[in-house]
Design a protein around this motif. Structure first.
Motif: not given
Length: 195
Positions: A87-97
């Motif tokens: 989930x941390x990797x998912x959150x990192x990708x989401x932060x890029x928009x």
């Protein structure tokens, strides 16, 4: 507070990644000496999270609902599925928009030395997820470690015959860096993956 309760607190804090005995002792002393209110808040928050947070039935990330916010968002591109380790990797990708598709969270990576095989990372659930007739591209966004590369390879092989486009995150020289300071492996991959 008996020595047993303090020791139990230290041992509990040591379960956190990267926390050794001394760090755990410092945390325990701090909470008990300077922030008892914070200690109670931490205990209540942990208890609530453990009892209420579960896995999304579609993407396997953490959520309090049956289906997470991302999976239930009709504006997301359901034809693209990005596979990540945590989930941390998912959150990192989401932060890029930069990605507006869906996710599948493996909750780990292959690690034969640690006894973690394809079943342990939810490969069966992933195959079930991509078999919905909507997913057209699977983007493998596992980490660029030996285990992450092995995980991406096994997934790519498993999806090869399913008529989907399977892609891998690009890797290369970070923006703003100078070539003389970039490691040779990164430069080599950037040359191979050039566009």
């Amino acid at each position: 507070m008996s020595a047993h309760s303090f020791d139990a607190l230290v041992q509990a804090l040591r379960r956190l990644p990267g926390v050794g005995v001394r760090s755990a002792q410092r945390m325990a002393f701090h909470l008990l000496q300077h922030d008892r209110e914070g200690a109670v808040l931490l205990a209540r928050s942990l208890e609530a999270a453990v009892s209420q947070v579960r896995h999304c039935v579609r993407c396997h990330t953490f959520t309090e609902d049956e289906i997470c916010v991302t999976c239930s968002d009709p504006r997301r591109d359901a034809s693209k599925l990005c596979v990540v380790e945590t989930p941390a990797d998912q959150a990192a990708l989401e932060r890029t928009a930069a990605f507006k598709g869906m996710y599948f969270v493996l909750m780990g990576r292959l690690s034969p030395l640690d006894g973690v095989g394809p079943r342990d990372i939810g490969l069966g659930k992933l195959i079930e997820r991509i078999s919905d007739g909507v997913v057209q591209e699977v983007i493998l966004a596992t980490n660029f470690t030996a285990e992450g590369e092995a995980t991406a390879h096994v997934i790519a092989q498993a999806l090869k015959s399913r008529g989907l486009s399977v892609t891998r995150l690009a890797r290369g020289v970070p923006a703003g860096s100078e070539l003389e300071y970039v490691d040779l492996g990164t430069i080599a991959h950037a040359l191979v993956d050039r566009r």
